[in-house]
Design an enzyme around this catalytic site. Structure first.
Site, PDB file in Angstrom:
ATOM      1  CE  LYS A 264      18.940 -12.451 -67.428  1.00 29.38           C
ATOM      2  NZ  LYS A 264      19.968 -13.503 -67.347  1.00 29.38           N
TER       3      LYS A 264
ATOM      4  NE  ARG B  40      15.264 -14.501 -72.415  1.00 29.99           N
ATOM      5  CZ  ARG B  40      15.650 -15.010 -71.260  1.00 29.99           C
ATOM      6  NH1 ARG B  40      16.575 -15.935 -71.203  1.00 29.99           N
ATOM      7  NH2 ARG B  40      15.096 -14.604 -70.152  1.00 29.99           N
TER       8      ARG B  40
ATOM      9  NE  ARG C  17      18.664 -19.640 -60.437  1.00 25.89           N
ATOM     10  CZ  ARG C  17      18.456 -18.948 -61.555  1.00 25.89           C
ATOM     11  NH1 ARG C  17      18.359 -17.640 -61.508  1.00 25.89           N
ATOM     12  NH2 ARG C  17      18.367 -19.567 -62.700  1.00 25.89           N
TER      13      ARG C  17
ATOM     14  NE  ARG D 162      14.945 -20.804 -63.494  1.00 24.92           N
ATOM     15  CZ  ARG D 162      15.314 -19.640 -64.046  1.00 24.92           C
ATOM     16  NH1 ARG D 162      15.224 -18.523 -63.358  1.00 24.92           N
ATOM     17  NH2 ARG D 162      15.781 -19.594 -65.271  1.00 24.92           N
TER      18      ARG D 162
ATOM     19  NE  ARG E 223      18.738 -21.415 -68.270  1.00 24.99           N
ATOM     20  CZ  ARG E 223      18.879 -21.164 -66.963  1.00 24.99           C
ATOM     21  NH1 ARG E 223      19.133 -22.155 -66.117  1.00 24.99           N
ATOM     22  NH2 ARG E 223      18.749 -19.942 -66.507  1.00 24.99           N
TER      23      ARG E 223
END
Ligand code: AP5
Ligand code: MG
Length: 213
Positions: free
Chosen positions: A13, A87, A126, A159, A170
């Site tokens: 996203k 969401r 990431r 993160r 998550r």
């Protein structure tokens, strides 16, 4: 043209939003970024959100809705992308109400689908600058020098919610609360399903080709 990008964590996203902002001049509206900004500022909201986000749960609807209320007004007259909001179905209903009051509407809700094994690879690999502006991946889009941003030369960080032990929470939160949005936007007739597997450019082409923009 106003868009929603939704899908599991790590679906791309943020990556697709960045391309649309750069090439099509959209405004990027990300509740994840707003919440991380509140954490960096050390505000009351940030303190509350941090413990929730670090364990991979969703911030309560009431907090998120009050966070976006004023910000949405600023989007009037602009082409925007909602990333990571709404969401939950409760948030989607609140958004519809807020937008109709403001005379705004969504034109497309793009659902990016990516299988779970690839999501885990994307999230755990990431890396980013502290402010989240420059995002890399150790395998799929590495910086020239490992651990260092090509643009700002800052050290890259992970993160806190990208650690493997948090990613599974998550994914559970996504399945329980966000996946039902697919039906919601199917019913409202604006859902576009995009296969999120492939290079960022391939996914971008699929999004743009269904937009006429
Ligand atoms: P948020 O920041 O929105 O995170 P998320 O939805 O979990 O999604 P991510 O940002 O992790 O993934 P992404 O889809 O943007 O992937 P990206 O493009 O970076 O929210 C974080 C937390 O805040 C939530 O868990 C919740 O606690 C809270 N929150 C936020 N909004 C909320 C709300 N509305 N209600 C309640 N709580 C809320 O890509 C990932 C990696 O993959 C990158 O390294 C990238 O380089 C790489 N990559 C991307 N696309 C490709 C590709 N096509 N090929 C190869 N690599 C790729
Ligand atoms: Mg993101």
């Amino acid at each position: 043209m106003n868009l929603l990008l939704f899908g599991p964590p790590g679906a791309g996203k943020g990556t697709q939003s960045a391309l649309l902002v750069e090439r099509k001049r959209f405004i990027h509206f990300s509740t994840g970024n707003m919440l991380r900004e509140a954490i960096r500022e050390g505000s009351e909201l940030g303190k509350k959100a941090k413990s929730i986000m670090d364990k991979g749960s969703l911030v309560p609807d009431s907090i998120v809705i009050s966070l976006v209320e004023d910000e949405l007004k600023k989007l009037k007259g602009k082409n925007f992308i909602l990333d990571g909001f709404p969401r939950t179905v409760t948030q989607a209903e609140a958004l519809d109400e807020l937008m109709s009051k403001l005379g705004l509407s969504l034109d497309r809700a793009f659902f990016l689908s990516v299988p779970q094994d690839l999501i885990v690879r994307r999230l755990t690999g990431r890396r980013m600058t502290k402010d989240g502006r420059h995002v890399y991946h150790i395998e799929f889009s590495p910086p020239k020098k490992m651990g260092v941003c090509d643009v700002t030369s800052e050290e890259l960080i992970q993160r806190p919610d990208d650690r493997e032990e948090v990613v599974s929470s998550r994914l559970e939160a996504y399945e329980a609360s966000t996946a039902p949005l697919k039906k919601y936007y199917e019913k409202s007739g604006i859902l576009v399903e995009v296969n999120g597997v492939g290079s960022s450019e391939e996914v971008y082409s699929k999004i743009v080709s269904s937009m006429n923009f």
